[in-house]
Design a protein around this motif. Structure first.
Motif, PDB file in Angstrom:
ATOM      1  N   ASP A   7      -8.632  18.342  -4.257  1.00 44.21           N
ATOM      2  CA  ASP A   7      -9.102  18.019  -2.912  1.00 44.21           C
ATOM      3  C   ASP A   7      -8.288  16.878  -2.306  1.00 44.21           C
ATOM      4  N   GLN A   8      -7.495  16.224  -3.121  1.00 43.37           N
ATOM      5  CA  GLN A   8      -6.582  15.169  -2.653  1.00 43.37           C
ATOM      6  C   GLN A   8      -5.295  15.363  -3.431  1.00 43.37           C
ATOM      7  N   GLY A   9      -4.375  16.125  -2.858  1.00 42.84           N
ATOM      8  CA  GLY A   9      -3.207  16.535  -3.610  1.00 42.84           C
ATOM      9  C   GLY A   9      -1.933  15.831  -3.204  1.00 42.84           C
ATOM     10  N   LEU A  10      -0.824  16.442  -3.548  1.00 46.21           N
ATOM     11  CA  LEU A  10       0.481  15.815  -3.392  1.00 46.21           C
ATOM     12  C   LEU A  10       0.855  15.611  -1.929  1.00 46.21           C
ATOM     13  N   LEU A  11       0.613  16.616  -1.090  1.00 47.63           N
ATOM     14  CA  LEU A  11       0.983  16.479   0.324  1.00 47.63           C
ATOM     15  C   LEU A  11       0.125  15.428   1.024  1.00 47.63           C
ATOM     16  N   GLN A  12      -1.154  15.387   0.667  1.00 48.37           N
ATOM     17  CA  GLN A  12      -2.042  14.378   1.262  1.00 48.37           C
ATOM     18  C   GLN A  12      -1.586  12.977   0.865  1.00 48.37           C
ATOM     19  N   GLU A  13      -1.132  12.817  -0.388  1.00 47.04           N
ATOM     20  CA  GLU A  13      -0.650  11.512  -0.832  1.00 47.04           C
ATOM     21  C   GLU A  13       0.662  11.142  -0.144  1.00 47.04           C
ATOM     22  N   ILE A  14       1.525  12.123   0.063  1.00 48.25           N
ATOM     23  CA  ILE A  14       2.766  11.843   0.785  1.00 48.25           C
ATOM     24  C   ILE A  14       2.456  11.363   2.200  1.00 48.25           C
ATOM     25  N   TRP A  15       1.466  11.992   2.828  1.00 46.49           N
ATOM     26  CA  TRP A  15       1.024  11.529   4.149  1.00 46.49           C
ATOM     27  C   TRP A  15       0.544  10.085   4.077  1.00 46.49           C
ATOM     28  N   SER A  16      -0.207   9.743   3.040  1.00 44.18           N
ATOM     29  CA  SER A  16      -0.754   8.392   2.913  1.00 44.18           C
ATOM     30  C   SER A  16       0.334   7.340   2.759  1.00 44.18           C
ATOM     31  N   ILE A  17       1.479   7.735   2.199  1.00 48.36           N
ATOM     32  CA  ILE A  17       2.581   6.776   2.066  1.00 48.36           C
ATOM     33  C   ILE A  17       2.986   6.234   3.428  1.00 48.36           C
ATOM     34  N   LEU A  71       0.823  -1.204   0.000  1.00 48.13           N
ATOM     35  CA  LEU A  71       0.000   0.000   0.000  1.00 48.13           C
ATOM     36  C   LEU A  71       0.861   1.259   0.000  1.00 48.13           C
ATOM     37  N   SER A  72       1.948   1.257   0.762  1.00 46.56           N
ATOM     38  CA  SER A  72       2.839   2.421   0.773  1.00 46.56           C
ATOM     39  C   SER A  72       3.436   2.671  -0.607  1.00 46.56           C
ATOM     40  N   PHE A  73       3.817   1.587  -1.294  1.00 45.46           N
ATOM     41  CA  PHE A  73       4.388   1.749  -2.627  1.00 45.46           C
ATOM     42  C   PHE A  73       3.318   2.199  -3.632  1.00 45.46           C
ATOM     43  N   SER A  74       2.083   1.707  -3.475  1.00 43.20           N
ATOM     44  CA  SER A  74       1.022   2.149  -4.376  1.00 43.20           C
ATOM     45  C   SER A  74       0.728   3.634  -4.173  1.00 43.20           C
ATOM     46  N   LYS A  75       0.815   4.115  -2.929  1.00 41.38           N
ATOM     47  CA  LYS A  75       0.616   5.538  -2.661  1.00 41.38           C
ATOM     48  C   LYS A  75       1.776   6.366  -3.218  1.00 41.38           C
ATOM     49  N   ALA A  76       2.975   5.800  -3.181  1.00 44.59           N
ATOM     50  CA  ALA A  76       4.132   6.491  -3.753  1.00 44.59           C
ATOM     51  C   ALA A  76       3.953   6.674  -5.263  1.00 44.59           C
ATOM     52  N   ILE A  77       3.489   5.622  -5.929  1.00 46.56           N
ATOM     53  CA  ILE A  77       3.234   5.703  -7.361  1.00 46.56           C
ATOM     54  C   ILE A  77       2.100   6.686  -7.641  1.00 46.56           C
ATOM     55  N   LYS A  78       1.076   6.683  -6.790  1.00 48.63           N
ATOM     56  CA  LYS A  78      -0.044   7.598  -6.975  1.00 48.63           C
ATOM     57  C   LYS A  78       0.396   9.047  -6.808  1.00 48.63           C
ATOM     58  N   THR A  79       1.299   9.293  -5.858  1.00 48.66           N
ATOM     59  CA  THR A  79       1.838  10.642  -5.683  1.00 48.66           C
ATOM     60  C   THR A  79       2.510  11.111  -6.962  1.00 48.66           C
ATOM     61  N   TYR A  80       3.333  10.247  -7.532  1.00 44.91           N
ATOM     62  CA  TYR A  80       4.035  10.599  -8.761  1.00 44.91           C
ATOM     63  C   TYR A  80       3.055  10.767  -9.929  1.00 44.91           C
ATOM     64  N   ALA A  81       2.058   9.875 -10.032  1.00 44.82           N
ATOM     65  CA  ALA A  81       1.079   9.967 -11.113  1.00 44.82           C
ATOM     66  C   ALA A  81       0.294  11.271 -11.027  1.00 44.82           C
ATOM     67  N   ASN A  82      -0.068  11.675  -9.810  1.00 43.39           N
ATOM     68  CA  ASN A  82      -0.765  12.953  -9.639  1.00 43.39           C
ATOM     69  C   ASN A  82       0.095  14.110 -10.125  1.00 43.39           C
ATOM     70  N   LEU A  83       1.376  14.056  -9.790  1.00 47.60           N
ATOM     71  CA  LEU A  83       2.287  15.113 -10.214  1.00 47.60           C
ATOM     72  C   LEU A  83       2.403  15.158 -11.742  1.00 47.60           C
ATOM     73  N   LYS A  84       2.466  13.989 -12.375  1.00 48.11           N
ATOM     74  CA  LYS A  84       2.550  13.956 -13.836  1.00 48.11           C
ATOM     75  C   LYS A  84       1.310  14.570 -14.472  1.00 48.11           C
ATOM     76  N   ARG A  85       0.145  14.283 -13.911  1.00 44.93           N
ATOM     77  CA  ARG A  85      -1.086  14.859 -14.455  1.00 44.93           C
ATOM     78  C   ARG A  85      -1.093  16.376 -14.270  1.00 44.93           C
ATOM     79  N   ILE A  86      -0.623  16.839 -13.114  1.00 47.80           N
ATOM     80  CA  ILE A  86      -0.547  18.280 -12.862  1.00 47.80           C
ATOM     81  C   ILE A  86       0.372  18.945 -13.887  1.00 47.80           C
ATOM     82  N   ASP A  87       1.527  18.349 -14.104  1.00 47.82           N
ATOM     83  CA  ASP A  87       2.482  18.923 -15.055  1.00 47.82           C
ATOM     84  C   ASP A  87       1.918  18.939 -16.466  1.00 47.82           C
ATOM     85  N   ALA A  88       1.192  17.887 -16.836  1.00 45.75           N
ATOM     86  CA  ALA A  88       0.619  17.817 -18.176  1.00 45.75           C
ATOM     87  C   ALA A  88      -0.420  18.917 -18.384  1.00 45.75           C
ATOM     88  N   ILE A  89      -1.274  19.148 -17.382  1.00 41.68           N
ATOM     89  CA  ILE A  89      -2.273  20.216 -17.466  1.00 41.68           C
ATOM     90  C   ILE A  89      -1.581  21.573 -17.561  1.00 41.68           C
TER      91      ILE A  89
END
Length: 258
Positions: free
Chosen positions: A131-141, A101-119
């Motif tokens: 409403d669920q951003g990068l810092l919240q995902e880092i916490w979830s890790i 789960l920690s690794f899946s959250k790590a990947i999700k953090t990166y995926a969110n960042l990629k989507r942000i950069d693309a936009i």
């Protein structure tokens, strides 16, 4: 206390990043009411004519793409993205016991960042609202075992903030109120929804200080932060956030001189 993003961008971001849209993230414990307020803020900003890309819309558009296209777009395109991917995975390796789960959250953090950069690269929105951003995902890790070192989290935040204009709305809520809301909301979208009240309260009590540590760490970068009392009504929170965005984050053009 609100900080002017215009001053922040000029003093803390490289010149190439000053023109990027503002990424505004809602952060807070589960049950703080982030998602409910998020939808009202997005609706009101759009009604006012603010150009805003909402996180849920970004995610829906992402999921409509073929899987091969999504995987292709997740490949890092620059050194900063490679570094953030490696650092996110490094944070997950620090969580003990090691778990998927920690690794899946790590990947999700990166995926969110990629989507942000693309936009940011392909659209002209003034604001990206999450409403669920990068810092919240880092916490979830870190909430499935021992938490990563704050020094390493600060390194990741340095990488994130160095090329992006980030602002935060911090939803402040006590654990008892958060648990009450979690157990009375209709959706079951998080791990906390599926827990007993006692288990959820124990987990939040254990990791709430860790979330505050991450927020405090982010504030050392002097990014704009608005603290919101989550016990206020949805309308009151919405109005406070929209007013802050209007007055502190969004640059309104000066009226033409006649």
């Amino acid at each position: 206390m609100a900080t002017s993003l215009s001053n922040f961008s000029k003093t803390h971001l490289p010149q190439s990043a000053v023109k990027t849209p503002i990424v505004l993230e809602f952060i807070g414990l589960p049950g703080a009411g982030k998602t409910t307020v998020f939808h009202q803020v997005v609706a009101q900003l759009k009604q006012q004519g603010v150009s805003v890309a909402a996180g849920d819309e970004i995610l829906r558009n992402w999921k409509r793409q073929p899987i091969w296209q999504r995987l292709w777009k997740l490949i890092p395109q620059n050194q900063n993205q490679w570094q953030i991917l490696r650092k996110s995975l490094s944070l997950a390796t620090q969580v003990k016991p090691t778990n998927w789960l920690s690794f899946s959250k790590a990947i999700k953090t990166y995926a969110n960042l990629k989507r942000i950069d693309a936009i940011a690269q392909t659209h002209n929105e003034q604001l990206l609202l999450l409403d669920q951003g990068l810092l919240q995902e880092i916490w979830s890790i870190g909430i499935t075992g021992t938490t990563p070192a704050l020094a390493d989290i600060k390194e990741e935040l340095t990488l994130i903030f160095s090329q992006r204009s980030i602002a935060i709305v911090d939803f402040q809520i006590n654990i008892e109120t958060a648990i009450h809301r979690i157990k009375n909301r209709p959706t079951e979208e998080s791990r906390f929804d599926l827990m007993s009240q006692e288990a959820a309260q124990l987990l939040l009590s254990q990791y709430a200080p860790y979330l505050q540590d991450i927020i405090n760490c982010a504030q050392t970068f002097d990014i704009p932060v608005l603290e919101i009392d989550s016990t206020l009504s949805v309308d009151e929170k919405t109005q406070q956030i929209v007013s802050w965005i209007d007055n502190s984050l969004i640059k309104h053009p000066e009226p033409a001189r006649l």
